[in-house]
Structures are given as C-alpha cells and as structure tokens.
Design a protein around this motif. Sequence first.
Motif, mmCIF file in Angstrom:
data_model
loop_
_atom_site.group_PDB
_atom_site.id
_atom_site.type_symbol
_atom_site.label_atom_id
_atom_site.label_comp_id
_atom_site.label_asym_id
_atom_site.label_seq_id
_atom_site.Cartn_x
_atom_site.Cartn_y
_atom_site.Cartn_z
ATOM 1 N N ASN B 219 0.836 -1.206 0.000
ATOM 2 C CA ASN B 219 0.000 0.000 0.000
ATOM 3 C C ASN B 219 0.878 1.267 0.000
ATOM 4 O O ASN B 219 2.107 1.162 -0.110
ATOM 5 C CB ASN B 219 -0.973 -0.022 1.193
ATOM 6 C CG ASN B 219 -0.234 -0.011 2.531
ATOM 7 O OD1 ASN B 219 0.925 0.401 2.609
ATOM 8 N ND2 ASN B 219 -0.895 -0.476 3.579
ATOM 9 N N HIS B 220 0.253 2.433 0.161
ATOM 10 C CA HIS B 220 1.019 3.686 0.096
ATOM 11 C C HIS B 220 2.022 3.787 1.246
ATOM 12 O O HIS B 220 2.955 4.567 1.199
ATOM 13 C CB HIS B 220 0.067 4.887 0.104
ATOM 14 C CG HIS B 220 -0.675 5.024 1.399
ATOM 15 N ND1 HIS B 220 -1.675 4.147 1.788
ATOM 16 C CD2 HIS B 220 -0.532 5.909 2.419
ATOM 17 C CE1 HIS B 220 -2.121 4.492 2.988
ATOM 18 N NE2 HIS B 220 -1.451 5.547 3.384
ATOM 19 N N LYS B 221 1.826 2.990 2.291
ATOM 20 C CA LYS B 221 2.784 2.978 3.402
ATOM 21 C C LYS B 221 3.806 1.833 3.233
ATOM 22 O O LYS B 221 4.506 1.474 4.175
ATOM 23 C CB LYS B 221 2.047 2.849 4.735
ATOM 24 C CG LYS B 221 1.257 4.109 5.101
ATOM 25 C CD LYS B 221 0.321 3.883 6.266
ATOM 26 C CE LYS B 221 1.048 3.901 7.598
ATOM 27 N NZ LYS B 221 0.120 3.617 8.728
ATOM 28 N N HIS B 222 3.839 1.274 2.031
ATOM 29 C CA HIS B 222 4.811 0.223 1.686
ATOM 30 C C HIS B 222 4.597 -1.081 2.457
ATOM 31 O O HIS B 222 5.488 -1.927 2.506
ATOM 32 C CB HIS B 222 6.255 0.718 1.888
ATOM 33 C CG HIS B 222 6.633 1.828 0.950
ATOM 34 N ND1 HIS B 222 7.731 1.763 0.132
ATOM 35 C CD2 HIS B 222 6.063 3.033 0.701
ATOM 36 C CE1 HIS B 222 7.817 2.876 -0.578
ATOM 37 N NE2 HIS B 222 6.806 3.662 -0.243
ATOM 38 N N MET B 408 7.743 8.224 2.470
ATOM 39 C CA MET B 408 6.662 7.885 3.412
ATOM 40 C C MET B 408 7.092 8.357 4.797
ATOM 41 O O MET B 408 8.285 8.493 5.065
ATOM 42 C CB MET B 408 6.392 6.379 3.428
ATOM 43 C CG MET B 408 7.558 5.553 3.968
ATOM 44 S SD MET B 408 7.189 3.777 4.134
ATOM 45 C CE MET B 408 6.861 3.622 5.884
ATOM 46 N N ASP B 456 8.975 2.640 -6.953
ATOM 47 C CA ASP B 456 7.911 3.395 -7.617
ATOM 48 C C ASP B 456 8.466 4.206 -8.790
ATOM 49 O O ASP B 456 8.010 5.334 -9.058
ATOM 50 C CB ASP B 456 7.225 4.356 -6.624
ATOM 51 C CG ASP B 456 6.485 3.609 -5.509
ATOM 52 O OD1 ASP B 456 6.150 2.422 -5.736
ATOM 53 O OD2 ASP B 456 6.268 4.195 -4.439
#
Lengths: 494, 494
Positions: B219-222, B408, B456
Amino acid sequence: MPQLPPVSDALRHAFSPVRFAESATKATELLTSHLKQAQERQAFSSYPAPSPEEERTFWSDSDVWKDGRDGIFANVIARSNHLHDPRYMGHQVATIIPETASTGMVTDMLNNGQAIYEMGPSNAVQEDLLMSEIARMLGLPEESGGILCHGGTLGNLVALMAAQRHVAHQLGLDSWQDGIHVFPQPLVVLVSERAHYCIARAMRTMGWGAEGTVLVRTNHKHQMCVDDLQAQLKRVFDQGKRVLAVVGSSCTTSAGAFDPLEDIASICKRHGIWFHVDGAHGASVAFSSTHRHLVNGIEHADTVVLDFHKTCGLPALCTGVFYGRYTQSFLPFSQHAKYLWDNAEDEDWWDTGKRTFECTKRMLSTRLAAIKAEFGWGIWAELVDRMWALGNVLGAMIETRDGWELAMKPEANIVCFRPLCPDPEISIDLWNDVIKCLRKMHLKRGSSYVVMTEFDGKVWLRCTLMNPLTDTTDFETMLQEFEALLPMAIKSFS
Amino acid sequence: MPQLPPVSDALRHAFSPVRFAESATKATELLTSHLKQAQERQAFSSYPAPSPEEERTFWSDSDVWKDGRDGIFANVIARSNHLHDPRYMGHQVATIIPETASTGMVTDMLNNGQAIYEMGPSNAVQEDLLMSEIARMLGLPEESGGILCHGGTLGNLVALMAAQRHVAHQLGLDSWQDGIHVFPQPLVVLVSERAHYCIARAMRTMGWGAEGTVLVRTNHKHQMCVDDLQAQLKRVFDQGKRVLAVVGSSCTTSAGAFDPLEDIASICKRHGIWFHVDGAHGASVAFSSTHRHLVNGIEHADTVVLDFHKTCGLPALCTGVFYGRYTQSFLPFSQHAKYLWDNAEDEDWWDTGKRTFECTKRMLSTRLAAIKAEFGWGIWAELVDRMWALGNVLGAMIETRDGWELAMKPEANIVCFRPLCPDPEISIDLWNDVIKCLRKMHLKRGSSYVVMTEFDGKVWLRCTLMNPLTDTTDFETMLQEFEALLPMAIKSFS
C-alpha cells in the motif's frame, strides 16, 4: 516538529571509548594469562568436561550474571574447550595464531559489512587481491580468483551452485531462473564415501534429496577408488542421470585421506564434468613444499574450498571459495548470466555481495592481510609442516606400540587408532562399545582431549593435531591414560 | 621412529602470549583513539571515499605491507567506512556497542566451534538458554526457542527449509530425503514486493527458481496489502500450487515499512500456512515498549529471523532463527524426522550442529551473554528508541522543509527522501539521473554517508540511522550539503 531527546545515559555509557578501552584491556589480560596457563598445561585437563546438564545448571544460576562482562569473559574462558593447551587433540578447528584475535577485535569494531564496495572499501579490495594471490599459491591458473565466506559448508554449497548453473548453461537452460525442474535429467554429485556430510547436505539443500549424492568406494588408504568412480559414472549415465560435479576430498574428515586429484581431474576432463575439491581441511598442504604432492592435480579444479580456520591458524569462520576461472565466481547468484558473454569487464569485482551467499559479511580478508603483513604466507607452511609431523609421529608411535592398531598410516594431522582386542571371544560390536566407553572415561578423567569416529564397522579413537605446541610427551601421556583406563572399560562390560 | 623436530622459531614467535598482548594492546590503543575521533567528527567526512581503482592501487603497493600487522590495523581503520562517526547514516549494519568487539576477541581466541557440545560447552548452553529467553521477549510462546547462525540470508533460508519440510510432512512426504521433485505441486512463498532479495534467493537456492517467489503488492505505506495477499493466495491455489510460507517483513529494507503481521497471521492460520517473519532489521522493536506495536502479531509466527548485528549493536554476523515451537528447529536438517514422534527428549538440544546449517560456528552466544550480564537486555530498547527517534525527527525535518519530498512517514530508522523537481519540463527519468549524480557528488564531497534506493520508478536518497550519537545538527548539515550540490548536479545534465 518532534524534538530529539538527548542520548540516554545508558547509551552514552555503552558507547564510551574509555569503557571500550577498559573492556579490551581486561580481555587482553585474561587471554594472555589464559594462553600462558594453557600452553604450560597448568590445568588438570585441556578440557573441563561438564555434562550438558551441569553446564546448564551453571548458566541458569542468576548469580553468574551479576559480575557483568568481565565475569562472562572469565567464566567462558574457564568453561571452554582449551585449544591452546597442547593436550588438545580433538576436532578440526584451529588453535589460532593468537594475534588474529586482535585483528578480529579491529574488524568487529569497524563492522564494514561489504555487500557493496562502499560498505567496506579496504576489505573488499583486499579480498579480491588476496584471494587471487592465494588461488595461485594453490596452483590455480593465472585467471583464477575467489571469494571469502562463512564456513566450509556454505563454501561447498556455493561451489556446487556454480557447478549446477554451469551444467544448466551447457544445456542452454538457467536453473537459477527456472528452478531445478528445468533439468531434463536428475543431477548427481559423486564424492568419496568418507567425505564430509556437508556435500550431501548441499545437494539436499539444493533440492536433490539423498539421491543427489552418489558415494564412491574408497581403497584401504581411504582414498577414492578411481575404478569405482568410473564404474559409478557409467552407472549414473546408464540411469539417464547427469553429473553436476565430482568432488575430491583433500582430505577426508574421518581419517585424513587425500583423494587422487590428478586421476579424478583427468576423468572429469574427459567427460566435461565440473571438478570440485573440498580442501576445507587440507588444501593448505599446497603451501608447504614438503606436502604439496598430496594435492597434485588441484591445479585442474574448477572450484576449491579451503577453511582458513582449520589448518591456517585463523578463527572461525573464514573460508575461501576459489575458482579456476575468476569469471565463474559470478555463476551462483547472478540473475543474468553475464559471464556467458565472456566480457569480464561487465562484472563489478568490487561489489563482492554479487558473488557471495551472504549480503552482510564479516571483514574476513583483513585477517588474511594481517597474516601476510606480519608473517608472510610462509607461516602457513610452518603450521602445516608441524601439524603433519605430529600426525606422522603419533602414527608411528601407535604402529610400533604393543596392543594398539592404526586405521591407516596418517597422510595428514589426523590419526585414527584403537586398542587391539585382547580376546577373540569378544565380538566386534562389544569391542566397539568398550572403546566408546573408554573414550567417555578418558573425557572425564584424562588430561587430553581426544575424539572418536566410526568406519568399516569399527569405532576408532581419533586425534586431530591442530596445536603446534603439542609434543611427543603429550602423546605418551595420552596413550598411557588410555591403557590405564582400558581394564576398567572392559570390566564394565563383563 | 620418526623424530619430532622442535617447534620452529617462527611458530614459537607466532604463538607467544607476550606477542599476543602486544598486538591486543596496540589494537586497543588504535581503536580507542579511532572511536574518539569518529565520535567527535574529527575527519572531514565519515567515509573516506576512494574509488575501487584507487583502493586497489593502494593495496597493490608492496610498501603498504612492510609495517606488519600494526600497519594493516592502522590502514584498515583509516580506509574503512566509519560507522562510529555520527555522520554515518548509510546501510543497515550496526554501529556496534564497542565492548562487543572485546568479546569478539575473547571468542576468536577460544574458537570453540560448537558443532557438537564438547566443542563449545559454555556457548552451546548459552545459545539454547538465551535464544529461548529472547524468543519469549519477542512474544513467542513458552515452548519457543531457537538457534544462532551467520547472517539473515542464511537465517531466512534455514527458516524456509523448516517450512518446506513441514509442508512435506503434512503431505506424508520427506523432501529432505527425496528432494523437491517429490512434491506433487510447485511450492511458492508469498512476500511483499518490497522485501529483501534474500527471500527470493532462498527459494532459488532451494531449487524453485524465480517462480518460487510470489510478490504481494504494497500500500502507500509500503506495507503488504492484505487484500492482495488474499488475491494472490487464491491465484496460487487456482494454479494448483501449494504455499510453502507467507513471509511478513519487519521491516522492509527499502523504506522500513512494517507489514501487518496480525492480519497475515490470521490468514495463515485459516489456511494452515507456515508464517515466517523476516525481522532481520526490525523485530528488535519487540524489546521496546514504545515501538512494540509495530510487530503485533509476531507472537503467532512459526519462525522469526532477527539480525543482532543490525539494530542490537552487535558485530556481524549474528542472527537468531526463532521457532514458535522449539522442536521444529530440528526440521531443516534432521535426516530422520524424529520431531514427528512428538518426543522432544530424543532431540539433543546440546549439539547445536544438528539444527544449524553450519558445522563449525563462531561463539555467537557469548556476545549475547556479555550484553545481558553487563547492561541487561534493556540496552536494546534504548538503542531502538534512539534509532527510531532519529528516523522520526529526520522524517519531520524533511516533511516541513521547502524543496524536499519524503517517500513515506518513517515507521523505523529508515528515511527515504529526495529534492523536489523544480521544473515540470524535467522528465522523471532525468530527475532520477540528477539524484543519482547528486548522491555521487555528495559521496565525494559531503561529510556524511548517505545511500540510495529505487522504488515506484523513483530514485531516493536513503538514510538508515544506526548510530545513536547522530544528532539533528548532522541532519541539518547533510541536507544543506545536498542543497548546495544540487544546482551543480542539475547543471551537469543541461
């Protein structure tokens, strides 16, 4: 914005240079005195022999932990196997050249992990330079080189992974990418029946199971039978299997036999088979002009493994994996088989992590560098010559002594022997039990440390002579102690 | 009878206790002064940045080798990456608690290899006792325990070998005996796409190739997406494959993200899948009451790997492989699957070689013992709290600073960041190249050591805060240096 609290007292204390100096000075003091006592045989025995339960009870007592680090140092020194006591004649672990422990302190502090060049510029470069230098001392060709890793078991696995990848490439396959299912035939390694178990362990780890290892018979000198190697090869081919590698042992673990490398090399050459030498214990004879002949043929090896923490006086673990062709050291792990392009410039020699199993490593090469700088490589010949002389003398003592038998005339610093059975009524099995019991008694009551092995259906006492300060008087005492204990051992079975 | 020649002068000299004391005293002196200088930031930079070629030229000069061991010590110290300089913010290798290097000197000298109990009674027992103690500190159940080994890559391989054997047994098979061909279906491991490469390396080593590793989206928080884990599991089952294990990362190497272990554990439980936690870097948060929540769920793990040489201040390599059920530690290597008989008495806990890949090992447990005795385990919480506070503060500094972006919000002591692209005309690829160039310039001209990573599609500067003496002023200087170099880096591409 979060504020950073000050460094806690506990951490400031722990990282204080003064405190380090105190601990290092204490360690130096304790070790210097330990070395003197051990070398002078001051203790009753070279091995304090607590049972596992006794040892567990000792360390389970919370009082033991109250004296801090110094208490741990003192207790661990007292309660370890004392390899620097000349009566240590046990397993194949180096009685280290003491100052290599100082080198270890330096590298533990710097902790340059070396996966990539920046994390250890000096040791990465030393590793590359020194491994090439030592490879050539082993007799490998000009284009040879190698890497350092943590232990012979890992070194042998890495070498066999290189061999497996090589076989895959010969078939136009890539097992690293596609797995071992890609091979149209099962792969096997051929190795002496007396070889170290780590060869079979490597094949099992790589997914080939027990059948991945084909054991070749040995002759009366415990060396691989070349005739049987050829017969086994034929059998393997007939079964539709393919050979991953033939492994020569230099020397075997049990009795210290050196396989005939020259013969094995020529068979490998004839069939285009990868030739690996497990020289963990004894490839170091190549450094001695007196004993080099034992590894004649090693110059044809595709890979050689040598444990510097066995017969080269270094602390464990410090293993060299040598490649006859340097560029093949990129085989085991490279995702892309660049080496096939025959363009060595593409390989970054400075990032050793590309060629080792480990990502972070200890600064192993610094120890080699310190040896080279302080003593020159000649110290290894001195060590080998002394250890091998000890093996030779102990072998001769037993050969000529009444009531003893020798498993074979020692080719290395390993000697296997046992008391002759005095009574033909006693069965082989019973006599084996007597010897096991004898060794157990000696462990508790004897002054030296001697181990045991089993082959040809017989149990043998076994000495590996790792300590250069061991002397013939130690052998004499050891044999007398066994002779004194033998009647009791026999009695306990009657 | 062959006569034993006297011990040569060279050997007598090399093994002299006096000589050892001299070398250890010299090492102590050099290291104490190095620590002071490093901690006081006396050098221009924490990293002397020679190119591989420069370094090679240096060590190829025969004059370098003339000053013996002391010269090697001095040169290696000077020419290494200085982890004790507070401006070291590079890779994930411990800035060691200095006195653990003294412990290393003690154990290097004793060299008790430990494959069998007699070759290391004190450290074998300590290993068993302390690993059980630490396992419970991690939150594992009463029946947990573990072994020590050389490095996280090896530790993860061993844990996955245990899992593989377990799956085989569930199917009534024995892969250790019969190879991986015995499995009717291919086996795969599911792991976060951000996980360390050693998980895939383990699967390849075990013969499963690249397809043995299934990457789960983050997710966006890896963190591993639990939804994608479920989707991937379904896909794997649909393909007729079987799961060897699911691996949670605590934390990921690149950005320091902690996977949601609780969720993963419950999915594993539902499907009867082996749950492994690669906590090489961050499982140590379990020792800190402030950060423990990051590994909630670890208590359900079948195996956990933790590198004490990362966030616990010990020198490399020192890795713990923990088993939720102690008896399963016999799975990876036992030729006979005794553990199946549910008779733990049959397992010789004292011969650690039965449960480790290595035959000979370094005396790793002594270092843990010295930490426990001198500081108590509390020192690890101090270390984690400091490192994590540093990560938190650097993250906040970058978040609030003009011209910078953060990959992040840091969950660990790892911070990934980069200068914002000032011009929308510059392509993503070009800006990546600028950042690579910037980092290269900083390596040569900056005073701190900072590394780089890529995810990314973006290149990031990356700090891992391993040194407890690092301070906010070091961050400020580091950021200013990058800002000063940035225009030049941009210019070199225009």
